[in-house]
Design an enzyme around this catalytic site. Structure first.
Site, PDB file in Angstrom:
ATOM      1  N   SER A 102       1.787  -1.553  -4.799  1.00 57.39           N
ATOM      2  CA  SER A 102       0.933  -1.847  -3.649  1.00 57.39           C
ATOM      3  C   SER A 102       0.484  -0.566  -2.983  1.00 57.39           C
ATOM      4  CB  SER A 102       1.720  -2.694  -2.632  1.00 57.39           C
ATOM      5  OG  SER A 102       1.072  -2.745  -1.387  1.00 57.39           O
ATOM      6  N   TYR A 151       8.616  -4.553   2.750  1.00 61.59           N
ATOM      7  CA  TYR A 151       7.804  -4.917   1.583  1.00 61.59           C
ATOM      8  C   TYR A 151       7.365  -3.653   0.843  1.00 61.59           C
ATOM      9  CZ  TYR A 151       3.672  -6.192  -1.101  1.00 61.59           C
ATOM     10  OH  TYR A 151       2.741  -6.326  -2.104  1.00 61.59           O
TER      11      TYR A 151
END
Length: 339
Positions: free
Chosen positions: A127, A152
């Site tokens: 990501s 995350y």
């Protein structure tokens, strides 16, 4: 090829699997179809995939090692793509263990199966959030990214580190893909585009953080899917013999000691958040009721991808402009929900 793809009931996984199936590949889709968000959307995505005879569904959680091993023993995939993950930044404040289970334990379980079953290429979703507090723009894979701002993001950075170690120790060709702000039809209900369009249509206010002063490299989901397929099906990474062992700061995306690569997949055309909202208003034909809010913990203010490595290696460039992408999402939303 026979391919194993995790997260096929998910947003990006659905589009990638569709592309692979249309191209004639056999896809074993692994997903636990959890209730993090509306299961009806997940089931509808899977219904699209089941239209193809070359799709096999395995409803399994990656933390179930025995079930995962059975899938590998039965289907013997040539290449593996991991798109399964616990997504979202704010949810990690409430349920951190979901991120540990899926993004860390599940990831290692998958790596173990890949190395024991001689998988040709393991590709996984990272990501853009791994860049965290890095203020240098555009973000390049060679940039350091050691200041993640959310759990995350930290789990995605951990995936890259674990992926490199497995590539080195077991000669498992591995590629990580840093996705930038995916959006488009069939999106998750917890994503900004989905929430904003829903609330604008229903005449409800939208919360806009950092008083709207954000810039995002919004990347259309079908562009991301094209890029993922090019990497998954393309040449596998090898040890880079030209890697500079003596470099003071070696390029972390191109290891010389392992068959490992990292690539950005972004639109490379950042858009101001308020412009993004204006496009939704135009498509819906209705003004948004905006609650301007301070920035939230874990938020990144600006993102922009340098895609040059991906273009040079795989001849990939995104094609869909944000105007078209927002139009397509609003059209899909109205059709799916009948509004």
């Amino acid at each position: 090829m026979k391919l194993l793809v995790t997260g096929t009931a998910g947003f990006i996984g659905h589009f990638v699997a569709l592309q692979l199936l249309k191209d004639g590949h056999e896809v074993v889709g692994v997903d636990n179809v959890n209730d993090y968000y509306d299961v009806n959307i997940k089931e509808a995505r899977l219904k699209n995939l089941h239209k193809f005879e070359n799709f096999i569904e395995a409803r399994v959680d990656l933390i179930d090692r025995n079930a995962l091993e059975k899938i590998f023993n039965e289907h013997k995939p040539q290449r593996v793509l991991n798109l399964a993950a616990q997504a979202g930044v704010r949810y990690s404040f409430e349920n951190p263990y979901a991120y540990v289970d899926s993004n860390l334990i599940g990831f290692v379980n998958l790596e173990e199966q890949c190395r024991h079953h001689n998988v040709e290429h393991f590709v996984f979703a990272s990501s853009a959030s791994v860049y965290g507090a890095n203020n240098k723009l555009p973000w390049d894979e060679a940039d350091g990214c050691n200041h993640q701002l959310s759990l995350y993001a930290a789990t995605k950075k951990a995936n890259e580190v674990i992926g490199h170690s497995y590539a080195h120790l077991f000669n498992l060709p591995t590629t990580g893909l840093r996705f930038f702000n995916a959006y488009g039809p069939w999106g998750r209900p917890d994503m900004a585009l989905f929430i904003f369009v829903k609330n604008i249509i229903e005449g409800k206010p939208i919360n806009v953080f950092n008083n709207g002063k954000m810039v995002r490299d919004f990347t259309y989901v079908e562009d991301i899917a094209r890029g993922v397929c090019k990497v998954l099906l393309g040449p596998v990474p090898t040890i880079d013999k030209n890697w500079d062992r003596g470099a003071t700061v070696p390029d972390p995306s191109r290891s010389g000691v392992a068959p490992f690569r990292i690539y950005n997949i972004g639109n490379s055309n950042p858009v101001e958040l308020m412009r993004y909202i204006e496009l939704m208003e135009k498509e819906i034909g209705k003004k948004a009721i905006i609650n301007f809010m301070p920035i939230q913990p874990g938020e990144i203010v600006k993102s922009e991808a340098d895609n040059s490595d991906l273009y040079e290696t795989f001849d990939f460039k995104p094609q869909v402009k944000v105007e078209e992408g927002v139009h397509n999402f609003v059209k899909w939303y109205r059709e799916f929900y009948g509004v």
